[in-house]
Design a protein around this motif. Structure first.
Motif, PDB file in Angstrom:
ATOM      1  N   ASN A   1       0.836  -1.203   0.000  1.00 33.94           N
ATOM      2  CA  ASN A   1       0.000   0.000   0.000  1.00 33.94           C
ATOM      3  C   ASN A   1       0.874   1.257   0.000  1.00 33.94           C
ATOM      4  OD1 ASN A   1      -2.368   1.508   0.052  1.00 33.94           O
ATOM      5  ND2 ASN A   1      -2.547   1.443   2.282  1.00 33.94           N
ATOM      6  N   TYR A   2       1.832   1.317  -0.929  1.00 37.60           N
ATOM      7  CA  TYR A   2       2.820   2.393  -0.919  1.00 37.60           C
ATOM      8  C   TYR A   2       2.244   3.744  -1.342  1.00 37.60           C
ATOM      9  CZ  TYR A   2       2.945   1.183  -5.894  1.00 37.60           C
ATOM     10  OH  TYR A   2       2.609   0.904  -7.192  1.00 37.60           O
ATOM     11  N   ARG A   3       1.064   3.776  -1.930  1.00 43.10           N
ATOM     12  CA  ARG A   3       0.460   5.060  -2.315  1.00 43.10           C
ATOM     13  C   ARG A   3      -0.138   5.802  -1.112  1.00 43.10           C
ATOM     14  NH1 ARG A   3      -0.522   1.711  -6.695  1.00 43.10           N
ATOM     15  NH2 ARG A   3       0.141   2.570  -8.717  1.00 43.10           N
ATOM     16  N   LYS A   4      -0.465   5.069  -0.040  1.00 43.88           N
ATOM     17  CA  LYS A   4      -1.088   5.693   1.125  1.00 43.88           C
ATOM     18  C   LYS A   4      -0.250   5.569   2.400  1.00 43.88           C
ATOM     19  CE  LYS A   4      -5.801   4.901  -0.555  1.00 43.88           C
ATOM     20  NZ  LYS A   4      -7.127   4.286  -0.250  1.00 43.88           N
ATOM     21  N   PHE A   5       0.648   4.586   2.440  1.00 45.78           N
ATOM     22  CA  PHE A   5       1.450   4.323   3.636  1.00 45.78           C
ATOM     23  C   PHE A   5       2.903   4.668   3.335  1.00 45.78           C
ATOM     24  CE2 PHE A   5       4.381   1.300   5.648  1.00 45.78           C
ATOM     25  CZ  PHE A   5       4.157   1.566   6.993  1.00 45.78           C
ATOM     26  N   SER A   6       3.547   5.428   4.247  1.00 51.56           N
ATOM     27  CA  SER A   6       4.905   5.905   3.991  1.00 51.56           C
ATOM     28  C   SER A   6       5.851   5.586   5.145  1.00 51.56           C
ATOM     29  CB  SER A   6       4.894   7.423   3.748  1.00 51.56           C
ATOM     30  OG  SER A   6       6.205   7.922   3.581  1.00 51.56           O
ATOM     31  N   TYR A   7       6.825   4.714   4.885  1.00 50.23           N
ATOM     32  CA  TYR A   7       7.921   4.489   5.833  1.00 50.23           C
ATOM     33  C   TYR A   7       8.780   5.746   6.007  1.00 50.23           C
ATOM     34  CZ  TYR A   7       8.570  -0.204   7.771  1.00 50.23           C
ATOM     35  OH  TYR A   7       8.497  -1.335   8.541  1.00 50.23           O
ATOM     36  N   PRO A   8       9.140   6.446   4.892  1.00 54.52           N
ATOM     37  CA  PRO A   8       9.981   7.648   5.050  1.00 54.52           C
ATOM     38  C   PRO A   8       9.357   8.724   5.922  1.00 54.52           C
ATOM     39  CG  PRO A   8       9.930   6.941   2.757  1.00 54.52           C
ATOM     40  CD  PRO A   8       8.912   6.117   3.479  1.00 54.52           C
ATOM     41  N   ALA A   9       8.029   8.804   5.967  1.00 49.03           N
ATOM     42  CA  ALA A   9       7.387   9.809   6.827  1.00 49.03           C
ATOM     43  C   ALA A   9       7.775   9.608   8.284  1.00 49.03           C
ATOM     44  CB  ALA A   9       5.869   9.738   6.671  1.00 49.03           C
ATOM     45  N   ALA A  10       8.012   8.353   8.663  1.00 43.58           N
ATOM     46  CA  ALA A  10       8.358   8.047  10.051  1.00 43.58           C
ATOM     47  C   ALA A  10       9.855   8.094  10.321  1.00 43.58           C
ATOM     48  CB  ALA A  10       7.809   6.665  10.422  1.00 43.58           C
ATOM     49  N   PHE A  11      10.699   7.767   9.309  1.00 45.58           N
ATOM     50  CA  PHE A  11      12.123   7.560   9.591  1.00 45.58           C
ATOM     51  C   PHE A  11      13.073   8.530   8.896  1.00 45.58           C
ATOM     52  CE2 PHE A  11      10.078   3.539  10.579  1.00 45.58           C
ATOM     53  CZ  PHE A  11      10.618   3.285  11.830  1.00 45.58           C
ATOM     54  N   SER A  12      12.715   9.067   7.764  1.00 45.90           N
ATOM     55  CA  SER A  12      13.604  10.034   7.111  1.00 45.90           C
ATOM     56  C   SER A  12      12.942  11.386   6.893  1.00 45.90           C
ATOM     57  CB  SER A  12      14.103   9.480   5.769  1.00 45.90           C
ATOM     58  OG  SER A  12      13.019   9.288   4.866  1.00 45.90           O
ATOM     59  N   GLN A  13      11.653  11.488   7.154  1.00 46.13           N
ATOM     60  CA  GLN A  13      10.887  12.737   7.066  1.00 46.13           C
ATOM     61  C   GLN A  13      10.923  13.369   5.676  1.00 46.13           C
ATOM     62  OE1 GLN A  13      13.098  12.339  10.018  1.00 46.13           O
ATOM     63  NE2 GLN A  13      11.260  11.225  10.594  1.00 46.13           N
ATOM     64  N   SER A  14      11.129  12.558   4.631  1.00 45.21           N
ATOM     65  CA  SER A  14      11.062  13.064   3.260  1.00 45.21           C
ATOM     66  C   SER A  14       9.631  13.053   2.729  1.00 45.21           C
ATOM     67  CB  SER A  14      11.971  12.239   2.334  1.00 45.21           C
ATOM     68  OG  SER A  14      11.628  10.869   2.373  1.00 45.21           O
ATOM     69  N   TYR A  15       8.695  12.512   3.516  1.00 45.60           N
ATOM     70  CA  TYR A  15       7.260  12.607   3.252  1.00 45.60           C
ATOM     71  C   TYR A  15       6.569  13.034   4.542  1.00 45.60           C
ATOM     72  CZ  TYR A  15       7.560  10.130  -1.231  1.00 45.60           C
ATOM     73  OH  TYR A  15       7.847   9.764  -2.530  1.00 45.60           O
ATOM     74  N   ILE A  16       5.337  13.483   4.412  1.00 46.68           N
ATOM     75  CA  ILE A  16       4.499  13.818   5.559  1.00 46.68           C
ATOM     76  C   ILE A  16       3.213  13.007   5.457  1.00 46.68           C
ATOM     77  CG2 ILE A  16       3.204  15.626   6.739  1.00 46.68           C
ATOM     78  CD1 ILE A  16       5.257  17.633   5.640  1.00 46.68           C
ATOM     79  N   GLN A  17       2.929  12.207   6.497  1.00 50.77           N
ATOM     80  CA  GLN A  17       1.700  11.404   6.531  1.00 50.77           C
ATOM     81  C   GLN A  17       0.560  12.277   7.042  1.00 50.77           C
ATOM     82  OE1 GLN A  17       2.003   7.724   5.956  1.00 50.77           O
ATOM     83  NE2 GLN A  17      -0.216   7.767   5.676  1.00 50.77           N
ATOM     84  N   LYS A  18      -0.488  12.447   6.208  1.00 46.14           N
ATOM     85  CA  LYS A  18      -1.619  13.305   6.570  1.00 46.14           C
ATOM     86  C   LYS A  18      -2.741  12.534   7.261  1.00 46.14           C
ATOM     87  CE  LYS A  18      -3.125  16.206   3.565  1.00 46.14           C
ATOM     88  NZ  LYS A  18      -3.669  16.732   2.287  1.00 46.14           N
ATOM     89  N   ARG A  19      -2.960  11.295   6.815  1.00 50.70           N
ATOM     90  CA  ARG A  19      -4.042  10.478   7.373  1.00 50.70           C
ATOM     91  C   ARG A  19      -3.504   9.093   7.697  1.00 50.70           C
ATOM     92  NH1 ARG A  19      -9.003  10.802   3.249  1.00 50.70           N
ATOM     93  NH2 ARG A  19      -9.917   9.477   4.897  1.00 50.70           N
ATOM     94  N   SER A  20      -4.150   8.420   8.627  1.00 51.25           N
ATOM     95  CA  SER A  20      -3.702   7.091   9.062  1.00 51.25           C
ATOM     96  C   SER A  20      -3.814   6.085   7.929  1.00 51.25           C
ATOM     97  CB  SER A  20      -4.529   6.620  10.255  1.00 51.25           C
ATOM     98  OG  SER A  20      -4.433   7.525  11.332  1.00 51.25           O
ATOM     99  N   ALA A  21      -2.826   5.201   7.847  1.00 50.27           N
ATOM    100  CA  ALA A  21      -2.830   4.141   6.833  1.00 50.27           C
ATOM    101  C   ALA A  21      -1.839   3.062   7.232  1.00 50.27           C
ATOM    102  CB  ALA A  21      -2.479   4.697   5.450  1.00 50.27           C
ATOM    103  N   GLY A  22      -2.085   1.838   6.760  1.00 50.26           N
ATOM    104  CA  GLY A  22      -1.190   0.719   7.024  1.00 50.26           C
ATOM    105  C   GLY A  22      -0.929  -0.051   5.751  1.00 50.26           C
TER     106      GLY A  22
ATOM    107  N   ARG B   1      10.099  -1.934  14.273  1.00 55.91           N
ATOM    108  CA  ARG B   1      10.390  -0.507  14.189  1.00 55.91           C
ATOM    109  C   ARG B   1       9.261   0.299  14.831  1.00 55.91           C
ATOM    110  NH1 ARG B   1      11.752  -2.278   8.841  1.00 55.91           N
ATOM    111  NH2 ARG B   1      13.976  -2.054   8.365  1.00 55.91           N
ATOM    112  N   GLY B   2       9.617   1.428  15.417  1.00 54.90           N
ATOM    113  CA  GLY B   2       8.632   2.343  15.980  1.00 54.90           C
ATOM    114  C   GLY B   2       9.139   3.768  15.854  1.00 54.90           C
ATOM    115  N   ALA B   3       8.203   4.732  15.784  1.00 51.83           N
ATOM    116  CA  ALA B   3       8.607   6.134  15.652  1.00 51.83           C
ATOM    117  C   ALA B   3       7.484   7.056  16.093  1.00 51.83           C
ATOM    118  CB  ALA B   3       9.006   6.444  14.213  1.00 51.83           C
ATOM    119  N   ILE B   4       7.872   8.236  16.564  1.00 50.84           N
ATOM    120  CA  ILE B   4       6.958   9.341  16.868  1.00 50.84           C
ATOM    121  C   ILE B   4       7.524  10.587  16.202  1.00 50.84           C
ATOM    122  CG2 ILE B   4       5.888  10.743  18.661  1.00 50.84           C
ATOM    123  CD1 ILE B   4       6.343   8.451  20.607  1.00 50.84           C
ATOM    124  N   VAL B   5       6.697  11.293  15.435  1.00 49.22           N
ATOM    125  CA  VAL B   5       7.136  12.508  14.736  1.00 49.22           C
ATOM    126  C   VAL B   5       6.104  13.605  14.962  1.00 49.22           C
ATOM    127  CG1 VAL B   5       7.830  13.535  12.545  1.00 49.22           C
ATOM    128  CG2 VAL B   5       8.241  11.101  12.945  1.00 49.22           C
TER     129      VAL B   5
END
Length: 342
Positions: free
Chosen positions: A192-213, A296-300
């Motif tokens: 589900n790479y169009r809605k879920f972003s690993y980089p939003a949590a770990f490299s901050q090159s994306y911003i997650q606007k809504r919850s997704a898995g 893995r876990g993260a808070i941003v």
């Protein structure tokens, strides 16, 4: 006659000076033109590279209702990292035995500069500068929405711990008894790479606007080689490959907040490992299930152009059988960070 001769020489000298000045001016003109051409060439090359990066950066296959790119291109990022590792063994060789050793925790501080998802950073370990830490560790991380990987190499020499054999006294291991080289590689593929972003949590090159898995496919590798010399001489060698699947979830409970959690369990499909004690080599035989688990876990938290948070990566490996020979590895890294986009 003398005057005419002198006059001719003067005229000749003047002509020579004029020719030399003309040549010098011509060379300066050519050099200036060449420098401008080279500068324009470099400028065109940089512009081309910027165009390619910009296109790839802003034309990702994403659902912008769920994830977006930052509006700026540059990022300054400061991090503080703390990592550690533990090795446990258990088994039976003339008598039941158990052991546990831990490496001294490693703390580093780093500062990095990023441009459209590409980040270069410089890290420093204060304890190493003071001569109190001789281990070293390399981390290479690459996260995209669809695929990503971690490569962690550690050369640790300051393990300490204990070894216990049935009906015998516990043996304490001081520092510098065990030398262990470990390579961990973990990779994933997100469906589900169009809605879920690993980089939003770990490299901050994306911003997650809504919850997704997303469901995740995973592959893992671990290789180790270690030597311990104290009351007895021991060697550990492992080579493991695992395949599996897991799940990751980005929870956005409120605007500008992101909580991430994911687990990637893989089952070992190839295992070659052994423990040698005082020349007695004991293979660690395969017994299902043997696993390599990456959590893995993260808070941003976003604050206009500033952002801050914390992340965690945890690797656990278990091979063999405790009634024969079992080896477990734990490798973890905690990170706190603060950044600014411009």
């Amino acid at each position: 006659m003398f005057f005419l001769k002198h006059k001719r020489n003067l005229i000749f000298d003047r002509h020579s000076v004029i020719v030399r000045l003309t040549v010098v001016c011509f060379l300066l003109f050519v050099s200036t033109i060449s420098s401008r051409i080279q500068a324009q060439g470099v400028k065109r090359l940089l512009h081309r590279a910027d165009s390619v990066l910009s296109y790839r950066y802003y034309h990702s296959e994403i659902d912008t209702n769920y994830i977006i790119r930052p509006t700026t291109k540059w990022t300054v990022l400061c991090r503080f990292n703390l990592s550690g590792s533990t090795i446990r063994t258990e088994g039976y060789s003339t008598a039941h035995f158990t052991s546990e050793v831990k490496a001294a925790n490693k703390g580093t501080a780093s500062i990095g500069l990023g441009y459209m998802g590409l980040m270069a950073s410089l890290a420093m370990n204060p304890a190493q500068l003071w001569g109190k830490y001789r281990d070293y560790e390399y981390n290479l991380n690459s996260y995209s929405n669809r695929t990503g990987f971690d490569i962690i190499y550690q050369d640790a020499r300051n393990y300490s711990g204990w070894h216990e054999r049935e009906n015998s006294e516990r043996i304490e291991f001081p520092n510098d008894v065990l030398t262990m080289k470990t390579l961990n590689i973990n990779g994933y593929y997100a469906f589900n790479y169009r809605k879920f972003s690993y980089p939003a949590a770990f490299s901050q090159s994306y911003i997650q606007k809504r919850s997704a898995g997303s469901l995740l496919l995973a592959a893992s590798f671990q290789g180790q080689q270690g030597t311990a010399e104290h009351v007895m001489k021991s060697k550990i060698k492992t080579f493991n490959i695992g395949l599996g699947a897991g799940y990751g979830y980005n929870w956005v409970p409120a605007r500008n907040w992101l909580f991430h959690i994911s687990a990637l369990p893989t089952f070992i499909v190839y295992n070659h490992a052994s423990i040698t004690t005082d020349g007695d080599r004991k293979p660690i035989r395969y017994k299902f299930p043997e696993v390599i688990i990456t959590g893995r876990g993260a808070i941003v938290h976003q604050m206009k152009r500033f952002f801050a948070g914390a992340s965690m990566v945890f690797n656990f490996t278990s091979i063999g059988d405790k009634d024969d020979a079992m080896l477990q590895n734990i490798k973890w890294r905690n990170r706190m960070f603060v950044g600014y986009r411009f």
